[in-house]
Design a protein around this motif. Structure first.
Motif, PDB file in Angstrom:
ATOM      1  N   ASP A  29       0.827  -1.215   0.000  1.00 15.01           N
ATOM      2  CA  ASP A  29       0.000   0.000   0.000  1.00 15.01           C
ATOM      3  C   ASP A  29       0.856   1.257   0.000  1.00 15.01           C
ATOM      4  O   ASP A  29       0.468   2.286  -0.566  1.00 15.01           O
ATOM      5  CB  ASP A  29      -0.924   0.009   1.224  1.00 15.01           C
ATOM      6  N   ARG A  30       2.024   1.183   0.644  1.00 11.66           N
ATOM      7  CA  ARG A  30       2.901   2.356   0.729  1.00 11.66           C
ATOM      8  C   ARG A  30       3.766   2.532  -0.520  1.00 11.66           C
ATOM      9  O   ARG A  30       4.242   3.644  -0.778  1.00 11.66           O
ATOM     10  CB  ARG A  30       3.813   2.255   1.957  1.00 11.66           C
ATOM     11  N   THR A  31       3.994   1.458  -1.284  1.00 12.82           N
ATOM     12  CA  THR A  31       4.997   1.518  -2.356  1.00 12.82           C
ATOM     13  C   THR A  31       4.438   1.310  -3.756  1.00 12.82           C
ATOM     14  O   THR A  31       5.166   1.500  -4.730  1.00 12.82           O
ATOM     15  CB  THR A  31       6.085   0.454  -2.117  1.00 12.82           C
ATOM     16  N   SER A  32       3.177   0.928  -3.879  1.00 14.68           N
ATOM     17  CA  SER A  32       2.643   0.586  -5.200  1.00 14.68           C
ATOM     18  C   SER A  32       1.385   1.380  -5.522  1.00 14.68           C
ATOM     19  O   SER A  32       0.616   1.748  -4.630  1.00 14.68           O
ATOM     20  CB  SER A  32       2.345  -0.915  -5.275  1.00 14.68           C
ATOM     21  N   ILE A  33       1.185   1.622  -6.819  1.00 16.15           N
ATOM     22  CA  ILE A  33      -0.040   2.280  -7.267  1.00 16.15           C
ATOM     23  C   ILE A  33      -1.236   1.350  -7.049  1.00 16.15           C
ATOM     24  O   ILE A  33      -2.320   1.784  -6.657  1.00 16.15           O
ATOM     25  CB  ILE A  33       0.074   2.672  -8.753  1.00 16.15           C
ATOM     26  N   VAL A  34      -1.018   0.070  -7.325  1.00 11.05           N
ATOM     27  CA  VAL A  34      -2.064  -0.939  -7.102  1.00 11.05           C
ATOM     28  C   VAL A  34      -2.051  -1.319  -5.623  1.00 11.05           C
ATOM     29  O   VAL A  34      -1.090  -1.904  -5.125  1.00 11.05           O
ATOM     30  CB  VAL A  34      -1.830  -2.188  -7.976  1.00 11.05           C
ATOM     31  N   LYS A  35      -3.104  -0.960  -4.915  1.00 10.85           N
ATOM     32  CA  LYS A  35      -3.166  -1.180  -3.479  1.00 10.85           C
ATOM     33  C   LYS A  35      -3.568  -2.618  -3.151  1.00 10.85           C
ATOM     34  O   LYS A  35      -4.350  -3.241  -3.865  1.00 10.85           O
ATOM     35  CB  LYS A  35      -4.163  -0.213  -2.828  1.00 10.85           C
ATOM     36  N   TYR A  36      -3.003  -3.119  -2.064  1.00 13.55           N
ATOM     37  CA  TYR A  36      -3.353  -4.463  -1.601  1.00 13.55           C
ATOM     38  C   TYR A  36      -4.656  -4.434  -0.811  1.00 13.55           C
ATOM     39  O   TYR A  36      -5.504  -5.312  -0.956  1.00 13.55           O
ATOM     40  CB  TYR A  36      -2.229  -5.033  -0.729  1.00 13.55           C
ATOM     41  N   THR A  37      -4.839  -3.426   0.011  1.00 11.64           N
ATOM     42  CA  THR A  37      -6.035  -3.328   0.849  1.00 11.64           C
ATOM     43  C   THR A  37      -7.282  -3.161  -0.015  1.00 11.64           C
ATOM     44  O   THR A  37      -7.314  -2.338  -0.933  1.00 11.64           O
ATOM     45  CB  THR A  37      -5.928  -2.142   1.826  1.00 11.64           C
ATOM     46  N   ASP A  38      -8.293  -3.952   0.284  1.00 15.24           N
ATOM     47  CA  ASP A  38      -9.559  -3.898  -0.443  1.00 15.24           C
ATOM     48  C   ASP A  38     -10.228  -2.550  -0.208  1.00 15.24           C
ATOM     49  O   ASP A  38     -10.233  -2.033   0.910  1.00 15.24           O
ATOM     50  CB  ASP A  38     -10.469  -5.032   0.045  1.00 15.24           C
ATOM     51  N   VAL A  39     -10.817  -1.989  -1.264  1.00 21.35           N
ATOM     52  CA  VAL A  39     -11.496  -0.706  -1.132  1.00 21.35           C
ATOM     53  C   VAL A  39     -12.644  -0.797  -0.132  1.00 21.35           C
ATOM     54  O   VAL A  39     -12.987   0.194   0.536  1.00 21.35           O
ATOM     55  CB  VAL A  39     -11.993  -0.212  -2.509  1.00 21.35           C
ATOM     56  N   ASP A  40     -13.246  -1.986  -0.015  1.00 19.37           N
ATOM     57  CA  ASP A  40     -14.328  -2.156   0.958  1.00 19.37           C
ATOM     58  C   ASP A  40     -13.848  -1.928   2.383  1.00 19.37           C
ATOM     59  O   ASP A  40     -14.621  -1.489   3.240  1.00 19.37           O
ATOM     60  CB  ASP A  40     -14.933  -3.565   0.847  1.00 19.37           C
ATOM     61  N   TYR A  41     -12.570  -2.235   2.636  1.00 16.32           N
ATOM     62  CA  TYR A  41     -12.047  -2.042   4.003  1.00 16.32           C
ATOM     63  C   TYR A  41     -12.028  -0.568   4.368  1.00 16.32           C
ATOM     64  O   TYR A  41     -12.269  -0.203   5.527  1.00 16.32           O
ATOM     65  CB  TYR A  41     -10.636  -2.627   4.100  1.00 16.32           C
ATOM     66  N   ILE A  42     -11.746   0.265   3.397  1.00 14.52           N
ATOM     67  CA  ILE A  42     -11.780   1.712   3.629  1.00 14.52           C
ATOM     68  C   ILE A  42     -13.205   2.154   3.925  1.00 14.52           C
ATOM     69  O   ILE A  42     -13.450   2.987   4.808  1.00 14.52           O
ATOM     70  CB  ILE A  42     -11.213   2.455   2.412  1.00 14.52           C
ATOM     71  N   VAL A  43     -14.163   1.571   3.183  1.00 19.27           N
ATOM     72  CA  VAL A  43     -15.574   1.881   3.416  1.00 19.27           C
ATOM     73  C   VAL A  43     -15.984   1.451   4.819  1.00 19.27           C
ATOM     74  O   VAL A  43     -16.646   2.198   5.553  1.00 19.27           O
ATOM     75  CB  VAL A  43     -16.459   1.186   2.359  1.00 19.27           C
ATOM     76  N   PHE A  44     -15.591   0.229   5.225  1.00 16.88           N
ATOM     77  CA  PHE A  44     -15.907  -0.260   6.572  1.00 16.88           C
ATOM     78  C   PHE A  44     -15.352   0.690   7.640  1.00 16.88           C
ATOM     79  O   PHE A  44     -16.042   1.035   8.610  1.00 16.88           O
ATOM     80  CB  PHE A  44     -15.290  -1.649   6.821  1.00 16.88           C
ATOM     81  N   THR A  45     -14.104   1.085   7.451  1.00 23.49           N
ATOM     82  CA  THR A  45     -13.426   1.930   8.446  1.00 23.49           C
ATOM     83  C   THR A  45     -14.084   3.300   8.544  1.00 23.49           C
ATOM     84  O   THR A  45     -14.295   3.832   9.645  1.00 23.49           O
ATOM     85  CB  THR A  45     -11.938   2.084   8.087  1.00 23.49           C
ATOM     86  N   ASP A  46     -14.432   3.886   7.404  1.00 24.14           N
ATOM     87  CA  ASP A  46     -15.112   5.182   7.412  1.00 24.14           C
ATOM     88  C   ASP A  46     -16.469   5.081   8.111  1.00 24.14           C
ATOM     89  O   ASP A  46     -16.857   5.975   8.881  1.00 24.14           O
ATOM     90  CB  ASP A  46     -15.297   5.692   5.988  1.00 24.14           C
ATOM     91  N   ALA A  47     -17.207   3.996   7.834  1.00 20.18           N
ATOM     92  CA  ALA A  47     -18.507   3.804   8.482  1.00 20.18           C
ATOM     93  C   ALA A  47     -18.341   3.627   9.987  1.00 20.18           C
ATOM     94  O   ALA A  47     -19.131   4.162  10.775  1.00 20.18           O
ATOM     95  CB  ALA A  47     -19.210   2.580   7.883  1.00 20.18           C
ATOM     96  N   ALA A  48     -17.295   2.908  10.395  1.00 18.68           N
ATOM     97  CA  ALA A  48     -17.026   2.726  11.820  1.00 18.68           C
ATOM     98  C   ALA A  48     -16.681   4.055  12.485  1.00 18.68           C
ATOM     99  O   ALA A  48     -17.063   4.316  13.631  1.00 18.68           O
ATOM    100  CB  ALA A  48     -15.887   1.726  12.008  1.00 18.68           C
ATOM    101  N   GLU A  49     -15.981   4.926  11.756  1.00 15.96           N
ATOM    102  CA  GLU A  49     -15.632   6.241  12.307  1.00 15.96           C
ATOM    103  C   GLU A  49     -16.881   7.078  12.532  1.00 15.96           C
ATOM    104  O   GLU A  49     -17.003   7.754  13.563  1.00 15.96           O
ATOM    105  CB  GLU A  49     -14.670   6.962  11.367  1.00 15.96           C
ATOM    106  N   TYR A  50     -17.811   7.028  11.585  1.00 18.82           N
ATOM    107  CA  TYR A  50     -19.080   7.732  11.784  1.00 18.82           C
ATOM    108  C   TYR A  50     -19.791   7.202  13.033  1.00 18.82           C
ATOM    109  O   TYR A  50     -20.368   7.975  13.807  1.00 18.82           O
ATOM    110  CB  TYR A  50     -19.980   7.553  10.562  1.00 18.82           C
ATOM    111  N   MET A  51     -19.727   5.897  13.241  1.00 21.64           N
ATOM    112  CA  MET A  51     -20.412   5.305  14.379  1.00 21.64           C
ATOM    113  C   MET A  51     -19.766   5.739  15.698  1.00 21.64           C
ATOM    114  O   MET A  51     -20.460   5.988  16.688  1.00 21.64           O
ATOM    115  CB  MET A  51     -20.427   3.785  14.251  1.00 21.64           C
ATOM    116  N   THR A  52     -18.430   5.842  15.737  1.00 21.39           N
ATOM    117  CA  THR A  52     -17.758   6.300  16.954  1.00 21.39           C
ATOM    118  C   THR A  52     -18.120   7.741  17.284  1.00 21.39           C
ATOM    119  O   THR A  52     -18.043   8.160  18.436  1.00 21.39           O
ATOM    120  CB  THR A  52     -16.224   6.187  16.809  1.00 21.39           C
ATOM    121  N   GLN A  53     -18.522   8.489  16.272  1.00 24.89           N
ATOM    122  CA  GLN A  53     -18.923   9.887  16.466  1.00 24.89           C
ATOM    123  C   GLN A  53     -20.406  10.024  16.795  1.00 24.89           C
ATOM    124  O   GLN A  53     -20.924  11.138  16.911  1.00 24.89           O
ATOM    125  CB  GLN A  53     -18.602  10.687  15.207  1.00 24.89           C
ATOM    126  N   GLY A  54     -21.087   8.875  16.904  1.00 23.23           N
ATOM    127  CA  GLY A  54     -22.508   8.901  17.217  1.00 23.23           C
ATOM    128  C   GLY A  54     -23.399   9.116  16.011  1.00 23.23           C
ATOM    129  O   GLY A  54     -24.602   9.361  16.165  1.00 23.23           O
TER     130      GLY A  54
END
Length: 406
Positions: A29-54
């Protein structure tokens, strides 16, 4: 005699490989244009952040999952962004253990059970999907747990687990007829009776059927009702309704993708999308009536059919039936040579699709027709694999000999 701790060694090695891939993914993820982390994981994390904010996790566009998932991943924000990946690989490894436990309970034998579990534990697809941060391992775990509970004749807990699986993803709804028939009143005497008499016997509710339907329905409504009370229409639309009317116009493995892409502006496009469910429904019913005595087989075939004939099909969907494949292998009389040939053919089908898909996605080349042709070929390969598995299937008794409530 093979020591019993071999399964622990396999589980440990499977976990080690997945943890190594998580670390590799951080580097890529740090060295390549093609990311290893699934884009869905970013979506999950963003949704979890909204939840932590109520706030609602559905404030994050494209979050189309149960809010339970975002709730589980709040430590992504409060502890470490790797928490979710670690959670997913843990569930992935636990799937391997459940496969082993299910087969051992069927007297498959330690060596064969360990071999079948290893097919999952060291499957490159399951390793990659879970370590990239996709949540399908949780779904696989719930489905396997449901089978384990029904195998132990725990109808109440099995029904609750089944309802949870449907709440998380819609596709296990395809198992409902097979599960109902599994607890039907059909006897050996009725095997010689007329088709209508047998059908009446099979569909007439038993005590077990009533408990199964009641518990699963109440559990699903309770989970859905609580989520609706908290998040309203956004929850219902994003988690369920969107997937029914979904028309994904981006390239994917589905044989329907190009047709839906070309007819996206047509006034009949929605009707065409809904009509695509008809072949699935017919095949679900046929497989449920044919294989209901063997729930792992009926689950596997219905899932395979659902993915193969679905309007949208991506690599992560393959895990929905691959986690069930090890459970049906002991019931197949297929030769090793034929099995390997089918695996190679299935992988080649994917490879032929992935090349034009890569050129389309990352090089901007107009390869839509090649992607579509490759999708048709992969569709035919999947049908060939399904037919070969059915042809080599030999029924073996599954679960409790007498399916009665305690």
């Amino acid at each position: 005699m093979i020591p019993r701790w071999d399964i622990r060694l396999a589980l440990g090695l499977g976990l080690f490989i997945r943890l190594t891939m998580i670390l590799y993914g951080e580097w890529q993820d740090r060295t390549s244009i093609v990311k290893y982390t699934d884009v869905d994981y970013i979506v999950f994390t963003d949704a979890a952040e909204y939840m932590t904010q109520g706030s609602s996790p559905y404030n994050r566009s494209t979050y189309r999952y149960t809010p339970i998932l975002a709730w589980m991943l709040q430590p992504n924000i409060t502890i470490s962004p790797l928490f979710g990946k670690l959670l997913f690989v843990m569930f992935d490894v636990l799937c391997g253990y459940l496969i082993y436990a299910l087969l051992m309970s069927e007297n498959t034998g330690h060596s064969r059970s360990l071999f079948c579990a290893s097919i999952w534990l060291f499957n490159p697809i399951s390793i990659a999907v879970s370590s990239r941060g996709n949540a399908e391992s949780i779904m696989s775990f719930i489905v396997l747990l449901t089978l384990k509970l029904f195998q132990q004749n725990e109808i109440v807990l099995g029904a609750a687990s089944y309802a949870l699986s449907v709440h998380v993803k819609i596709y296990p709804l395809t198992y409902c007829l097979a599960l109902y028939l599994y607890y039907s009143r059909e006897s050996q005497d009725s095997q010689q009776s007329s088709v209508m008499f047998r059908l009446q016997k099979m569909l007439w509710p038993t005590k077990e059927n009533i408990v199964l339907v009641l518990i699963s329905t109440v559990t699903f409504l309770l989970l859905t009702g609580l989520c609706y009370q908290k998040y309203g229409w956004d929850f219902l639309h994003e988690t369920y309704l969107y997937h029914i009317t979904r028309r994904d116009l981006r390239h994917n493995f589905s044989v329907y993708f190009y047709m839906l892409y070309l007819t996206s502006d047509s006034p009949y496009s929605r009707a065409v999308g809904l009509a695509a469910f008809l072949p699935q429904l017919i095949l679900f019913a046929l497989c449920s009536f044919k294989f209901y005595r063997d729930p792992p087989m009926s689950f596997f075939l219905n899932t395979f059919i659902f993915v193969t004939f679905n309007k949208v099909c991506t690599s992560q969907y393959f895990l929905w039936y691959l986690c069930l494949l090890p459970l049906v292998l002991p019931s197949l009389t297929m030769s090793i040579r034929k099995g390997i040939s089918l695996i190679v053919l299935w992988l080649l089908g994917q490879g032929m699709w992935l090349l034009p898909a890569y050129l389309l996605e990352f090089e901007g080349m107009n390869t839509f027709l090649f992607v579509w042709f490759a999708g048709i070929l992969f569709f035919l390969i999947n049908i060939l694999v399904i037919a070969a598995i059915i042809d080599s299937y030999k029924y073996t008794p599954w679960g409790q000999d007498v399916k009665k409530l305690d």
